[in-house]
Design an enzyme around this catalytic site. Sequence first.
Site, PDB file in Angstrom:
ATOM      1  N   THR A  31     -28.737 -21.370 -33.259  1.00 19.71           N
ATOM      2  CA  THR A  31     -27.633 -20.679 -33.939  1.00 19.71           C
ATOM      3  C   THR A  31     -27.900 -20.662 -35.439  1.00 19.71           C
ATOM      4  OG1 THR A  31     -25.209 -20.510 -34.080  1.00 19.71           O
ATOM      5  CG2 THR A  31     -26.111 -22.725 -34.206  1.00 19.71           C
ATOM      6  N   ASN A  32     -26.896 -20.372 -36.242  1.00 21.88           N
ATOM      7  CA  ASN A  32     -27.055 -20.333 -37.704  1.00 21.88           C
ATOM      8  C   ASN A  32     -25.828 -20.964 -38.344  1.00 21.88           C
ATOM      9  OD1 ASN A  32     -24.987 -18.182 -38.125  1.00 21.88           O
ATOM     10  ND2 ASN A  32     -26.420 -17.075 -36.812  1.00 21.88           N
ATOM     11  N   ARG A  33     -25.766 -20.940 -39.670  1.00 25.38           N
ATOM     12  CA  ARG A  33     -24.736 -21.720 -40.373  1.00 25.38           C
ATOM     13  C   ARG A  33     -23.445 -20.949 -40.636  1.00 25.38           C
ATOM     14  NH1 ARG A  33     -27.908 -23.348 -45.408  1.00 25.38           N
ATOM     15  NH2 ARG A  33     -25.913 -24.252 -46.023  1.00 25.38           N
TER      16      ARG A  33
END
Length: 436
Positions: free
Chosen positions: A222-224
Amino acid sequence: MIGPPSSLRATMEVIGVFKDRPILLGVTGSIAAYKAADLASKLTQAGARVTVVMTEAATRFVTPLTFQAVTGQPVYTDLWTLEHHIPHVGLAQNAALLAIAPATANMIAKLAHGLADDLLSVTALAARCPILVAPAMDAGMYEHPATTANLRALAERGVHIAGPACGRMASGLVGPGRMLEPTELAGHIRYLLSRGGPLSGRRVVVTAGGTREPLDPVRFLTNRSSGRQGFALAQAALDRGADVTLITAPVALETPWGAERIEVQTAEEMCQAVLAAAETADVLLMAAAVADYRPAETAAHKIKKDASASLTLTLTRTPDILAAVAERRDRTGLPAVVVGFAAETDDLLRYAHEKLLTKHLDLIAANDVSIPDSGFEVTTNRVTLLDTQGGVERLDLLSKTEVAERILERVRGLLAEAAQPPVATANTRPDQGKQT
Ligand code: CTP
Protein backbone atom coordinates in the site's frame (compact mmCIF):
# COMPACT_ATOMS: atom_id res chain seq x y z
CA MET A 1 0.90 42.70 22.35
CA ILE A 2 1.00 39.20 23.74
CA GLY A 3 -1.82 37.02 22.40
CA PRO A 4 -3.85 34.53 24.43
CA PRO A 5 -2.08 31.29 25.37
CA SER A 6 -2.62 28.64 22.70
CA SER A 7 -4.89 26.64 25.03
CA LEU A 8 -7.32 29.60 25.13
CA ARG A 9 -7.59 30.12 21.40
CA ALA A 10 -10.87 29.23 19.70
CA THR A 11 -10.79 25.53 18.91
CA MET A 12 -13.52 25.16 16.33
CA GLU A 13 -13.44 26.97 13.04
CA VAL A 14 -16.39 28.69 11.44
CA ILE A 15 -17.91 26.44 8.78
CA GLY A 16 -19.46 28.03 5.67
CA VAL A 17 -22.82 26.19 5.81
CA PHE A 18 -23.36 27.26 9.42
CA LYS A 19 -22.14 30.83 9.13
CA ASP A 20 -24.86 33.29 10.29
CA ARG A 21 -27.60 30.69 9.78
CA PRO A 22 -30.45 31.07 12.30
CA ILE A 23 -31.00 27.69 14.00
CA LEU A 24 -33.74 27.06 16.53
CA LEU A 25 -32.82 24.42 19.08
CA GLY A 26 -35.76 22.94 21.00
CA VAL A 27 -34.82 21.18 24.24
CA THR A 28 -37.26 18.91 26.07
CA GLY A 29 -37.22 17.21 29.47
CA SER A 30 -34.75 14.35 29.17
CA ILE A 31 -31.49 13.71 30.97
CA ALA A 32 -29.87 14.13 27.52
CA ALA A 33 -30.68 17.89 27.84
CA TYR A 34 -27.17 18.37 29.25
CA LYS A 35 -25.76 17.16 25.93
CA ALA A 36 -27.92 19.71 24.11
CA ALA A 37 -25.81 22.43 25.77
CA ASP A 38 -22.75 20.95 24.06
CA LEU A 39 -24.66 20.82 20.75
CA ALA A 40 -25.69 24.48 21.15
CA SER A 41 -22.07 25.37 21.83
CA LYS A 42 -20.77 23.43 18.80
CA LEU A 43 -23.31 25.01 16.45
CA THR A 44 -22.50 28.48 17.80
CA GLN A 45 -18.75 27.92 17.39
CA ALA A 46 -19.36 26.75 13.81
CA GLY A 47 -20.89 30.18 13.11
CA ALA A 48 -24.65 29.58 13.52
CA ARG A 49 -26.99 31.95 15.40
CA VAL A 50 -28.59 29.53 17.83
CA THR A 51 -31.81 30.39 19.65
CA VAL A 52 -32.93 27.92 22.28
CA VAL A 53 -36.52 27.13 23.21
CA MET A 54 -36.90 24.96 26.32
CA THR A 55 -39.91 23.15 27.71
CA GLU A 56 -40.66 23.57 31.40
CA ALA A 57 -39.46 19.98 32.02
CA ALA A 58 -36.16 20.72 30.25
CA THR A 59 -35.44 23.59 32.66
CA ARG A 60 -35.49 21.06 35.50
CA PHE A 61 -32.46 19.32 33.98
CA VAL A 62 -30.45 22.32 32.74
CA THR A 63 -30.99 26.01 33.42
CA PRO A 64 -31.77 28.46 30.60
CA LEU A 65 -28.70 30.39 31.73
CA THR A 66 -26.46 27.55 30.52
CA PHE A 67 -27.84 27.86 27.00
CA GLN A 68 -27.76 31.63 27.12
CA ALA A 69 -24.10 31.49 28.12
CA VAL A 70 -23.05 29.17 25.30
CA THR A 71 -25.14 30.80 22.55
CA GLY A 72 -25.01 34.44 23.62
CA GLN A 73 -28.74 34.65 22.76
CA PRO A 74 -31.87 34.93 24.92
CA VAL A 75 -33.49 31.59 25.77
CA TYR A 76 -37.27 31.20 25.44
CA THR A 77 -39.20 29.03 27.88
CA ASP A 78 -42.71 30.29 28.44
CA LEU A 79 -45.63 30.74 26.09
CA TRP A 80 -47.56 32.80 28.61
CA THR A 81 -45.30 35.79 29.04
CA LEU A 82 -46.03 38.66 26.72
CA GLU A 83 -42.47 39.07 25.51
CA HIS A 84 -42.39 35.41 24.41
CA HIS A 85 -45.88 35.19 23.02
CA ILE A 86 -45.22 37.15 19.88
CA PRO A 87 -41.63 36.02 19.13
CA HIS A 88 -42.53 32.34 18.67
CA VAL A 89 -44.05 32.99 15.26
CA GLY A 90 -41.09 35.12 14.23
CA LEU A 91 -38.62 32.57 15.60
CA ALA A 92 -40.15 29.85 13.48
CA GLN A 93 -40.48 32.01 10.39
CA ASN A 94 -36.88 33.16 10.34
CA ALA A 95 -35.20 29.86 11.20
CA ALA A 96 -33.16 27.92 8.65
CA LEU A 97 -33.78 24.78 10.72
CA LEU A 98 -35.59 23.65 13.86
CA ALA A 99 -33.72 20.90 15.71
CA ILE A 100 -35.48 19.29 18.67
CA ALA A 101 -32.78 17.54 20.69
CA PRO A 102 -33.45 15.78 22.94
CA ALA A 103 -37.04 15.00 21.90
CA THR A 104 -39.00 13.04 24.52
CA ALA A 105 -41.74 10.52 23.66
CA ASN A 106 -44.23 13.14 24.87
CA MET A 107 -42.94 15.88 22.55
CA ILE A 108 -42.81 13.43 19.62
CA ALA A 109 -46.47 12.51 20.30
CA LYS A 110 -47.42 16.21 20.40
CA LEU A 111 -45.60 16.93 17.13
CA ALA A 112 -47.16 13.90 15.43
CA HIS A 113 -50.66 15.02 16.38
CA GLY A 114 -50.21 18.75 15.91
CA LEU A 115 -50.74 19.62 19.58
CA ALA A 116 -49.60 23.09 20.57
CA ASP A 117 -49.74 23.69 24.32
CA ASP A 118 -46.27 25.01 25.11
CA LEU A 119 -43.86 27.40 23.42
CA LEU A 120 -41.85 24.66 21.68
CA SER A 121 -44.83 22.75 20.24
CA VAL A 122 -46.43 26.04 19.14
CA THR A 123 -43.16 27.05 17.48
CA ALA A 124 -42.88 23.66 15.75
CA LEU A 125 -46.40 23.97 14.39
CA ALA A 126 -45.66 27.44 13.03
CA ALA A 127 -42.33 26.36 11.51
CA ARG A 128 -42.00 25.94 7.74
CA CYS A 129 -38.27 25.25 7.79
CA PRO A 130 -36.76 21.71 7.87
CA ILE A 131 -37.25 20.02 11.24
CA LEU A 132 -34.88 17.54 12.88
CA VAL A 133 -35.99 15.39 15.80
CA ALA A 134 -33.47 13.52 17.97
CA PRO A 135 -35.40 11.03 20.10
CA ALA A 136 -34.21 10.38 23.66
CA MET A 137 -36.13 8.02 25.92
CA ASP A 138 -36.04 4.65 27.57
CA ALA A 139 -35.92 1.65 25.22
CA GLY A 140 -39.38 0.44 26.28
CA MET A 141 -40.91 3.81 25.42
CA TYR A 142 -39.04 4.02 22.13
CA GLU A 143 -40.18 0.58 21.05
CA HIS A 144 -43.81 1.14 22.11
CA PRO A 145 -46.13 0.98 19.07
CA ALA A 146 -47.47 4.46 19.91
CA THR A 147 -43.97 6.03 19.66
CA THR A 148 -43.11 3.99 16.57
CA ALA A 149 -46.29 5.17 14.85
CA ASN A 150 -45.68 8.80 15.88
CA LEU A 151 -42.12 8.74 14.54
CA ARG A 152 -43.32 7.15 11.31
CA ALA A 153 -45.95 9.86 10.92
CA LEU A 154 -43.31 12.56 11.40
CA ALA A 155 -40.90 10.92 8.95
CA GLU A 156 -43.67 10.65 6.35
CA ARG A 157 -44.26 14.38 6.75
CA GLY A 158 -40.60 15.04 5.93
CA VAL A 159 -39.28 15.46 9.47
CA HIS A 160 -35.68 14.23 9.71
CA ILE A 161 -35.39 11.67 12.53
CA ALA A 162 -31.79 11.52 13.81
CA GLY A 163 -31.13 8.40 15.87
CA PRO A 164 -31.60 7.24 18.52
CA ALA A 165 -28.42 5.30 19.29
CA CYS A 166 -28.25 2.02 21.15
CA GLY A 167 -26.60 2.04 24.54
CA ARG A 168 -27.04 2.39 28.28
CA MET A 169 -29.92 4.61 29.37
CA ALA A 170 -30.61 6.46 32.61
CA SER A 171 -32.77 3.56 33.81
CA GLY A 172 -29.78 1.25 33.53
CA LEU A 173 -31.37 -0.65 30.63
CA VAL A 174 -29.41 -1.13 27.44
CA GLY A 175 -31.14 -0.72 24.08
CA PRO A 176 -32.21 1.87 21.49
CA GLY A 177 -33.24 5.24 22.94
CA ARG A 178 -30.06 7.23 23.66
CA MET A 179 -29.85 10.60 21.98
CA LEU A 180 -27.12 10.77 19.30
CA GLU A 181 -23.91 12.44 20.41
CA PRO A 182 -23.66 16.21 19.74
CA THR A 183 -20.99 15.77 17.04
CA GLU A 184 -23.20 13.32 15.17
CA LEU A 185 -26.21 15.62 15.49
CA ALA A 186 -24.11 18.53 14.25
CA GLY A 187 -23.29 16.35 11.19
CA HIS A 188 -27.01 15.74 10.51
CA ILE A 189 -27.75 19.45 10.91
CA ARG A 190 -24.88 20.37 8.59
CA TYR A 191 -26.32 18.06 5.95
CA LEU A 192 -29.85 19.48 6.26
CA LEU A 193 -28.57 23.06 6.06
CA SER A 194 -26.61 22.28 2.90
CA ARG A 195 -29.58 21.00 0.89
CA GLY A 196 -30.62 23.44 -1.80
CA GLY A 197 -27.01 24.59 -2.21
CA PRO A 198 -25.39 25.39 -5.58
CA LEU A 199 -24.63 21.73 -6.39
CA SER A 200 -28.14 20.48 -5.56
CA GLY A 201 -29.22 17.68 -7.84
CA ARG A 202 -25.60 16.99 -8.84
CA ARG A 203 -23.99 13.64 -8.17
CA VAL A 204 -20.36 13.77 -7.12
CA VAL A 205 -18.19 10.67 -6.82
CA VAL A 206 -15.03 10.98 -4.72
CA THR A 207 -12.28 8.42 -4.22
CA ALA A 208 -10.00 8.41 -1.19
CA GLY A 209 -7.20 6.52 0.54
CA GLY A 210 -4.48 4.17 -0.63
CA THR A 211 -5.50 0.86 -2.17
CA ARG A 212 -4.21 -2.39 -0.64
CA GLU A 213 -2.83 -5.06 -2.91
CA PRO A 214 -2.69 -8.40 -1.06
CA LEU A 215 0.40 -10.57 -1.06
CA ASP A 216 -0.98 -13.29 1.18
CA PRO A 217 -3.77 -13.44 3.81
CA VAL A 218 -1.81 -11.22 6.25
CA ARG A 219 0.26 -8.87 4.07
CA PHE A 220 -0.41 -6.24 1.43
CA LEU A 221 1.32 -3.50 -0.55
CA THR A 222 0.00 0.00 0.00
CA ASN A 223 1.09 3.65 0.34
CA ARG A 224 0.99 6.43 2.93
CA SER A 225 -2.30 8.06 1.87
CA SER A 226 -4.47 8.95 4.89
CA GLY A 227 -7.62 9.64 2.85
CA ARG A 228 -8.00 13.10 4.43
CA GLN A 229 -8.00 15.07 1.18
CA GLY A 230 -10.66 12.80 -0.36
CA PHE A 231 -12.87 12.99 2.73
CA ALA A 232 -12.51 16.78 2.79
CA LEU A 233 -13.61 16.89 -0.86
CA ALA A 234 -16.64 14.73 -0.05
CA GLN A 235 -17.60 17.11 2.77
CA ALA A 236 -17.11 20.20 0.59
CA ALA A 237 -19.34 18.67 -2.12
CA LEU A 238 -22.01 17.79 0.47
CA ASP A 239 -21.83 21.33 1.87
CA ARG A 240 -22.77 22.63 -1.58
CA GLY A 241 -25.84 20.40 -1.71
CA ALA A 242 -24.46 17.57 -3.88
CA ASP A 243 -25.34 13.88 -3.50
CA VAL A 244 -22.02 12.27 -2.71
CA THR A 245 -20.66 8.76 -3.19
CA LEU A 246 -17.36 8.24 -1.40
CA ILE A 247 -15.40 5.24 -2.66
CA THR A 248 -12.64 4.62 -0.19
CA ALA A 249 -9.76 2.28 0.45
CA PRO A 250 -9.34 1.40 4.16
CA VAL A 251 -8.81 4.60 6.21
CA ALA A 252 -9.48 5.56 9.83
CA LEU A 253 -11.90 8.41 9.08
CA GLU A 254 -15.58 9.02 9.86
CA THR A 255 -17.89 9.26 6.87
CA PRO A 256 -19.23 12.82 6.47
CA TRP A 257 -22.94 12.60 7.27
CA GLY A 258 -25.04 12.18 4.16
CA ALA A 259 -22.34 10.60 1.96
CA GLU A 260 -22.80 7.08 0.64
CA ARG A 261 -19.60 5.21 1.57
CA ILE A 262 -18.40 2.32 -0.56
CA GLU A 263 -15.42 0.47 0.88
CA VAL A 264 -12.92 -1.23 -1.40
CA GLN A 265 -9.48 -2.74 -0.91
CA THR A 266 -7.69 -3.13 -4.22
CA ALA A 267 -7.19 -0.98 -7.33
CA GLU A 268 -9.28 -3.49 -9.29
CA GLU A 269 -12.18 -3.20 -6.80
CA MET A 270 -11.92 0.58 -6.82
CA CYS A 271 -11.96 0.57 -10.63
CA GLN A 272 -15.19 -1.48 -10.73
CA ALA A 273 -16.83 0.73 -8.10
CA VAL A 274 -15.79 3.96 -9.86
CA LEU A 275 -16.96 2.78 -13.28
CA ALA A 276 -20.35 1.79 -11.87
CA ALA A 277 -20.79 5.05 -9.94
CA ALA A 278 -19.44 7.24 -12.76
CA GLU A 279 -22.24 6.12 -15.10
CA THR A 280 -24.65 8.53 -13.41
CA ALA A 281 -22.17 11.03 -11.93
CA ASP A 282 -21.78 14.67 -12.89
CA VAL A 283 -18.38 14.95 -11.24
CA LEU A 284 -15.54 12.53 -10.42
CA LEU A 285 -12.87 13.66 -7.96
CA MET A 286 -10.11 11.07 -8.07
CA ALA A 287 -8.15 11.76 -4.87
CA ALA A 288 -7.29 8.13 -4.10
CA ALA A 289 -3.68 7.00 -4.21
CA VAL A 290 -4.17 3.98 -6.42
CA ALA A 291 -1.44 1.33 -6.49
CA ASP A 292 0.00 1.02 -9.98
CA TYR A 293 1.21 -2.53 -9.37
CA ARG A 294 -0.02 -5.51 -7.42
CA PRO A 295 1.59 -8.86 -6.63
CA ALA A 296 1.19 -11.09 -9.68
CA GLU A 297 -0.04 -13.82 -7.37
CA THR A 298 -1.77 -13.70 -4.02
CA ALA A 299 -0.71 -16.67 -1.90
CA ALA A 300 -3.62 -18.60 -0.36
CA HIS A 301 -1.58 -19.21 2.80
CA LYS A 302 0.84 -17.02 4.73
CA ILE A 303 4.19 -16.93 2.93
CA LYS A 304 6.80 -18.59 5.16
CA LYS A 305 10.42 -17.55 5.19
CA ASP A 306 13.03 -20.04 4.03
CA ALA A 307 16.82 -20.24 4.19
CA SER A 308 17.42 -17.84 1.27
CA ALA A 309 18.59 -14.31 2.06
CA SER A 310 16.20 -12.57 -0.30
CA LEU A 311 12.72 -12.88 -1.74
CA THR A 312 11.76 -11.64 -5.16
CA LEU A 313 8.21 -10.51 -5.78
CA THR A 314 6.75 -10.29 -9.25
CA LEU A 315 4.36 -7.38 -9.67
CA THR A 316 1.85 -6.76 -12.40
CA ARG A 317 0.03 -3.58 -13.50
CA THR A 318 -3.32 -2.61 -12.04
CA PRO A 319 -5.94 -0.86 -14.18
CA ASP A 320 -5.55 2.89 -14.68
CA ILE A 321 -8.94 3.96 -13.36
CA LEU A 322 -8.92 7.43 -14.90
CA ALA A 323 -7.99 5.97 -18.29
CA ALA A 324 -10.95 3.56 -18.04
CA VAL A 325 -13.26 6.45 -17.06
CA ALA A 326 -11.98 8.56 -19.98
CA GLU A 327 -12.78 5.79 -22.45
CA ARG A 328 -16.40 5.51 -21.24
CA ARG A 329 -16.75 9.27 -20.99
CA ASP A 330 -15.97 9.60 -24.69
CA ARG A 331 -19.13 7.57 -25.35
CA THR A 332 -21.51 8.73 -22.63
CA GLY A 333 -20.38 12.28 -21.84
CA LEU A 334 -20.45 11.45 -18.12
CA PRO A 335 -19.04 12.49 -15.75
CA ALA A 336 -19.17 16.04 -17.10
CA VAL A 337 -16.22 17.08 -14.93
CA VAL A 338 -13.24 14.90 -13.95
CA VAL A 339 -10.56 16.08 -11.54
CA GLY A 340 -7.35 14.14 -10.89
CA PHE A 341 -4.48 14.49 -8.46
CA ALA A 342 -0.79 14.24 -9.15
CA ALA A 343 1.45 13.27 -6.28
CA GLU A 344 5.01 13.97 -7.34
CA THR A 345 8.42 14.26 -5.73
CA ASP A 346 10.10 16.10 -8.62
CA ASP A 347 9.30 18.02 -11.80
CA LEU A 348 5.80 18.62 -10.37
CA LEU A 349 4.21 20.79 -13.02
CA ARG A 350 5.57 18.92 -16.04
CA TYR A 351 4.34 15.54 -14.78
CA ALA A 352 1.01 17.02 -13.64
CA HIS A 353 0.48 18.63 -17.05
CA GLU A 354 1.21 15.32 -18.78
CA LYS A 355 -1.37 13.58 -16.57
CA LEU A 356 -3.94 16.31 -17.23
CA LEU A 357 -3.68 15.55 -20.95
CA THR A 358 -3.17 11.78 -21.00
CA LYS A 359 -5.95 11.12 -18.46
CA HIS A 360 -8.40 13.51 -20.21
CA LEU A 361 -8.93 15.57 -17.05
CA ASP A 362 -10.59 18.98 -16.73
CA LEU A 363 -8.46 19.93 -13.74
CA ILE A 364 -5.51 18.42 -11.92
CA ALA A 365 -4.37 19.19 -8.39
CA ALA A 366 -0.61 18.79 -8.31
CA ASN A 367 1.10 18.39 -4.97
CA ASP A 368 4.71 17.95 -4.08
CA VAL A 369 4.71 15.06 -1.63
CA SER A 370 8.42 15.41 -0.91
CA ILE A 371 7.87 18.48 1.33
CA PRO A 372 6.92 17.74 4.94
CA ASP A 373 3.77 19.93 5.17
CA SER A 374 2.18 18.64 1.97
CA GLY A 375 0.63 15.41 0.76
CA PHE A 376 0.48 12.15 2.64
CA GLU A 377 -0.23 11.78 6.37
CA VAL A 378 -0.46 15.52 7.15
CA THR A 379 -3.48 17.83 7.50
CA THR A 380 -2.16 20.50 5.12
CA ASN A 381 -1.48 20.56 1.40
CA ARG A 382 0.45 22.80 -0.98
CA VAL A 383 -1.37 22.41 -4.25
CA THR A 384 -1.17 23.88 -7.74
CA LEU A 385 -4.28 23.61 -9.93
CA LEU A 386 -3.74 23.15 -13.67
CA ASP A 387 -6.57 23.33 -16.19
CA THR A 388 -6.96 22.57 -19.87
CA GLN A 389 -6.87 26.27 -20.83
CA GLY A 390 -3.28 26.52 -19.59
CA GLY A 391 -4.37 28.08 -16.27
CA VAL A 392 -1.96 27.55 -13.37
CA GLU A 393 -3.29 28.49 -9.91
CA ARG A 394 -0.76 28.13 -7.10
CA LEU A 395 -2.54 27.82 -3.76
CA ASP A 396 -0.80 28.76 -0.53
CA LEU A 397 -0.15 26.19 2.14
CA LEU A 398 -3.73 25.40 3.19
CA SER A 399 -5.58 22.90 5.32
CA LYS A 400 -6.98 19.99 3.29
CA THR A 401 -10.44 21.38 4.07
CA GLU A 402 -9.51 24.71 2.46
CA VAL A 403 -7.94 22.95 -0.53
CA ALA A 404 -11.20 21.01 -0.95
CA GLU A 405 -13.20 24.27 -0.81
CA ARG A 406 -11.04 25.81 -3.56
CA ILE A 407 -11.31 22.70 -5.76
CA LEU A 408 -15.10 22.59 -5.37
CA GLU A 409 -15.32 26.25 -6.38
CA ARG A 410 -13.40 25.37 -9.55
CA VAL A 411 -15.69 22.38 -10.10
CA ARG A 412 -18.73 24.68 -9.91
CA GLY A 413 -17.23 26.84 -12.63
CA LEU A 414 -16.39 23.81 -14.79
CA LEU A 415 -19.92 22.42 -14.41
CA ALA A 416 -21.36 25.76 -15.46
CA GLU A 417 -19.06 25.77 -18.53
CA ALA A 418 -20.01 22.17 -19.37
CA ALA A 419 -23.70 23.17 -19.25
CA GLN A 420 -23.19 25.95 -21.84
CA PRO A 421 -24.12 24.88 -25.36
CA PRO A 422 -21.03 24.78 -27.61
CA VAL A 423 -20.34 28.13 -29.24
CA ALA A 424 -21.78 27.98 -32.76
CA THR A 425 -19.30 28.77 -35.52
CA ALA A 426 -19.97 29.27 -39.22
CA ASN A 427 -19.26 25.58 -39.89
CA THR A 428 -20.98 24.02 -36.91
CA ARG A 429 -24.31 25.80 -36.69
CA PRO A 430 -26.94 23.12 -36.25
CA ASP A 431 -29.04 24.51 -39.11
CA GLN A 432 -26.14 24.30 -41.55
CA GLY A 433 -25.00 21.37 -43.59
CA LYS A 434 -28.30 19.54 -43.09
CA GLN A 435 -29.24 17.00 -45.76
CA THR A 436 -32.62 17.89 -47.15
N1 CTP B 1 -4.88 6.92 -10.84
C1 CTP B 1 -5.79 6.06 -11.41
N2 CTP B 1 -5.47 4.74 -11.58
C2 CTP B 1 -4.25 4.27 -11.26
C3 CTP B 1 -3.28 5.17 -10.70
C4 CTP B 1 -3.64 6.49 -10.51
O1 CTP B 1 -6.91 6.48 -11.73
N3 CTP B 1 -3.96 3.00 -11.44
C5 CTP B 1 -5.27 8.33 -10.65
C6 CTP B 1 -5.04 8.88 -9.25
O2 CTP B 1 -6.19 8.72 -8.44
C7 CTP B 1 -4.76 10.35 -9.54
C8 CTP B 1 -4.10 10.33 -10.90
O3 CTP B 1 -4.44 9.09 -11.49
O4 CTP B 1 -5.93 11.13 -9.61
C9 CTP B 1 -2.60 10.46 -10.85
O5 CTP B 1 -2.08 9.52 -9.94
P1 CTP B 1 -0.50 9.40 -9.69
O6 CTP B 1 -0.28 8.28 -8.72
O7 CTP B 1 0.05 10.75 -9.40
O8 CTP B 1 0.00 9.02 -11.13
P2 CTP B 1 0.10 7.69 -11.94
O9 CTP B 1 -0.95 7.70 -13.02
O10 CTP B 1 0.07 6.52 -11.02
O11 CTP B 1 1.50 7.86 -12.64
P3 CTP B 1 2.99 7.74 -12.02
O12 CTP B 1 2.90 6.71 -10.95
O13 CTP B 1 3.79 7.31 -13.18
O14 CTP B 1 3.35 9.10 -11.53
